[in-house]
Structure formats: structure tokens, C-alpha cells
Scaffold this motif. Structure first.
Motif, PDB file in Angstrom:
ATOM      1  N   THR A   1       0.844  -1.205   0.000  1.00 34.93           N
ATOM      2  CA  THR A   1       0.000   0.000   0.000  1.00 34.93           C
ATOM      3  C   THR A   1       0.877   1.251   0.000  1.00 34.93           C
ATOM      4  OG1 THR A   1      -1.695  -1.238   1.203  1.00 34.93           O
ATOM      5  CG2 THR A   1      -1.924   1.143   1.191  1.00 34.93           C
ATOM      6  N   LYS A   2       1.980   1.234   0.761  1.00 34.20           N
ATOM      7  CA  LYS A   2       2.929   2.354   0.766  1.00 34.20           C
ATOM      8  C   LYS A   2       3.605   2.484  -0.607  1.00 34.20           C
ATOM      9  CE  LYS A   2       3.511   4.725   4.615  1.00 34.20           C
ATOM     10  NZ  LYS A   2       3.252   6.182   4.623  1.00 34.20           N
ATOM     11  N   ASN A   3       3.985   1.336  -1.167  1.00 35.20           N
ATOM     12  CA  ASN A   3       4.606   1.323  -2.497  1.00 35.20           C
ATOM     13  C   ASN A   3       3.693   2.055  -3.493  1.00 35.20           C
ATOM     14  OD1 ASN A   3       5.453   0.512  -5.103  1.00 35.20           O
ATOM     15  ND2 ASN A   3       4.870  -1.627  -4.798  1.00 35.20           N
ATOM     16  N   PHE A   4       2.387   1.722  -3.469  1.00 31.57           N
ATOM     17  CA  PHE A   4       1.449   2.361  -4.397  1.00 31.57           C
ATOM     18  C   PHE A   4       1.211   3.823  -4.002  1.00 31.57           C
ATOM     19  CE2 PHE A   4      -0.678  -1.976  -5.636  1.00 31.57           C
ATOM     20  CZ  PHE A   4       0.460  -2.301  -6.353  1.00 31.57           C
ATOM     21  N   HIS A   5       1.215   4.115  -2.729  1.00 34.99           N
ATOM     22  CA  HIS A   5       1.110   5.509  -2.253  1.00 34.99           C
ATOM     23  C   HIS A   5       2.277   6.336  -2.828  1.00 34.99           C
ATOM     24  CE1 HIS A   5       1.238   8.847   0.711  1.00 34.99           C
ATOM     25  NE2 HIS A   5       2.451   8.463   1.031  1.00 34.99           N
ATOM     26  N   TRP A   6       3.465   5.748  -2.849  1.00 33.24           N
ATOM     27  CA  TRP A   6       4.641   6.476  -3.335  1.00 33.24           C
ATOM     28  C   TRP A   6       4.664   6.582  -4.855  1.00 33.24           C
ATOM     29  CZ3 TRP A   6       7.605   2.672   0.225  1.00 33.24           C
ATOM     30  CH2 TRP A   6       7.606   3.160   1.543  1.00 33.24           C
ATOM     31  N   HIS A   7       4.136   5.556  -5.553  1.00 32.85           N
ATOM     32  CA  HIS A   7       4.320   5.502  -7.012  1.00 32.85           C
ATOM     33  C   HIS A   7       3.066   5.808  -7.825  1.00 32.85           C
ATOM     34  CE1 HIS A   7       7.816   3.007  -5.581  1.00 32.85           C
ATOM     35  NE2 HIS A   7       8.403   3.836  -6.416  1.00 32.85           N
TER      36      HIS A   7
ATOM     37  N   TYR B   1      -5.870   9.510  -4.429  1.00 30.00           N
ATOM     38  CA  TYR B   1      -5.361   8.145  -4.277  1.00 30.00           C
ATOM     39  C   TYR B   1      -4.168   8.118  -3.322  1.00 30.00           C
ATOM     40  CZ  TYR B   1      -8.196   6.945  -8.415  1.00 30.00           C
ATOM     41  OH  TYR B   1      -9.215   6.752  -9.307  1.00 30.00           O
ATOM     42  N   HIS B   2      -3.294   9.102  -3.475  1.00 31.28           N
ATOM     43  CA  HIS B   2      -2.103   9.190  -2.626  1.00 31.28           C
ATOM     44  C   HIS B   2      -2.519   9.265  -1.153  1.00 31.28           C
ATOM     45  CE1 HIS B   2       2.020  10.460  -1.673  1.00 31.28           C
ATOM     46  NE2 HIS B   2       1.543  11.509  -1.028  1.00 31.28           N
ATOM     47  N   LEU B   3      -3.507  10.088  -0.856  1.00 31.62           N
ATOM     48  CA  LEU B   3      -3.957  10.254   0.530  1.00 31.62           C
ATOM     49  C   LEU B   3      -4.728   9.031   1.021  1.00 31.62           C
ATOM     50  CD1 LEU B   3      -5.033  14.027   0.526  1.00 31.62           C
ATOM     51  CD2 LEU B   3      -2.906  13.024   1.381  1.00 31.62           C
TER      52      LEU B   3
ATOM     53  N   LEU C   1      -4.388   5.932   0.090  1.00 26.31           N
ATOM     54  CA  LEU C   1      -3.476   4.817   0.342  1.00 26.31           C
ATOM     55  C   LEU C   1      -2.632   5.050   1.596  1.00 26.31           C
ATOM     56  CD1 LEU C   1      -2.430   3.853  -3.297  1.00 26.31           C
ATOM     57  CD2 LEU C   1      -4.276   2.955  -1.877  1.00 26.31           C
ATOM     58  N   ASP C   2      -2.320   6.300   1.873  1.00 23.63           N
ATOM     59  CA  ASP C   2      -1.556   6.595   3.089  1.00 23.63           C
ATOM     60  C   ASP C   2      -2.392   6.266   4.330  1.00 23.63           C
ATOM     61  OD1 ASP C   2       0.901   7.329   4.057  1.00 23.63           O
ATOM     62  OD2 ASP C   2       0.342   9.416   4.394  1.00 23.63           O
ATOM     63  N   GLU C   3      -3.666   6.659   4.266  1.00 21.62           N
ATOM     64  CA  GLU C   3      -4.585   6.385   5.383  1.00 21.62           C
ATOM     65  C   GLU C   3      -4.716   4.874   5.598  1.00 21.62           C
ATOM     66  OE1 GLU C   3      -8.248   8.871   4.962  1.00 21.62           O
ATOM     67  OE2 GLU C   3      -9.207   6.933   5.318  1.00 21.62           O
TER      68      GLU C   3
END
Ligand SMILES: [Fe+2]
Length: 176
Positions: free
Chosen positions: A46-52, A61-63, A65-67
Motif C-alpha cells: 500500500t505504501k509502495n502504491f502511495h509512493w508511485h 489516491y495518494h492520501l 493509500l496513506d490512510e
């Protein structure tokens, strides 16, 4: 003292007393450790996708996935501590996670945002299935405390699945 006796004594230091019995502790701890590996693997994915993640919905989406990653990470400590309370030992390394995880990694160079969300939705849904199975193991042994924790984590995973489902739906082409 021979080597076997030394090893047994070393192990005994990590043995926490509980009244559920050896078999219950072994079965539940085993199921929880596999779940813990899945939580760590899904946290990092999930972090990987948050970063990429990229594209027009980047911020949403970034937010999101971070949550979701925060929630997955917050669950790891209570799972590991539950295993210790049952008298078991838990994960010790990234290598240990890799040996137990059933959630697949995704090391692809590029993943489209919708594929990211769909993959996480599926991973979270599978996590729910495995937590339900573990709940069944707890029921068999009368471990109401682990069962009650699992109920909360199942609800959280179903919420993540719901959000990922709705976000994916928003990306469908109208009329198709
Ligand atoms: Fe971040």
C-alpha cells in the motif's frame, strides 16, 4: 547441561502462561503469525502504491493509500502482542515475513492507478477471508479475546475494500 536442555531452557523464558492450553495457543499463534506477515506485506504494498501512484487523481489516491497503510501498520503491534500473550513467539525479521506472507508483492516498474486500487481491493478482501478463518480457529478454542480483536480488524479491512471498490468504480468509462 546438554544442548537440548539449554535450548529448552532458552525457549521457556519466552513461554507466557495462559489457560487456553498448548494446542490452542499453538494453533492460534500460528494463524496470527501468518496474518501478521500478510499485514506487513500489504502495508508495504500500500505504501509502495502511495509512493508511485500517478495521474489526474493523484492527490485522492495518494492520501487514501496513506490512510490505509497507517491502519494496516497500526494493526501489526496488537497482532504480535496477542501472539506473545498466548505464549507463542512472533515475527523476527523481514526474512521471516517473506517466508510466511501469502499476500503477493508487486515489484512492477509501473502499475496504472486503477490496477493498483483493484489489486489492493482484492488483497484486502482475501485478508478478510483469512481473518474469518482465524476467527473460526479462535471459536474452536474459546479464545474470545482474539476473536473480538479480529472482528474489529475484519470491519476495518471491509472498509478499506469498500473505499477501494468505490474509487475503482469512479474510473469506469460511462456507458460500458
Ligand atoms: Fe507519504
Amino acid at each position: 547441561m546438554n544442548e537440548k536442555a539449554i535450548a529448552a531452557r532458552r525457549g521457556a523464558k519466552l513461554h507466557t502462561p495462559n489457560r487456553l492450553g498448548e494446542k490452542a495457543a499453538r494453533d492460534i499463534a500460528g494463524a496470527l503469525n501468518a496474518l501478521l506477515a500478510d499485514f506487513f506485506a500489504l502495508y508495504l504494498k500500500t505504501k509502495n502504491f502511495h509512493w508511485h501512484v500517478s495521474g489526474p487523481h493523484f492527490r485522492d489516491y495518494h492520501l487514501l493509500l496513506d490512510e490505509q497503510a497507517d491502519q494496516l501498520y497500526a494493526t501489526t503491534d496488537p497482532i504480535a502482542e496477542r501472539v506473545r500473550k498466548l505464549g507463542g513467539t512472533t515475527l523476527r525479521s523481514i526474512g521471516h515475513i517473506a517466508r510466511l506472507q501469502r499476500t503477493a508483492d508487486n515489484d512492477a516498474e509501473y502499475v496504472t492507478p486503477l490496477d493498483m486500487l483493484a489489486e489492493l481491493r482484492e488483497d484486502n478482501a482475501r485478508l478478510v477471508d483469512r481473518m474469518r478463518e482465524t476467527h473460526g480457529v479462535c471459536d474452536e478454542h474459546g479464545d474470545v479475546a482474539t476473536a473480538s480483536l479480529l472482528e474489529v480488524w475484519i470491519d476495518e479491512a471491509e472498509r478499506r475494500t469498500w473505499f477501494l471498490f468505490e474509487a475503482t468504480r469512479a474510473g469506469e468509462t460511462p456507458g460500458l
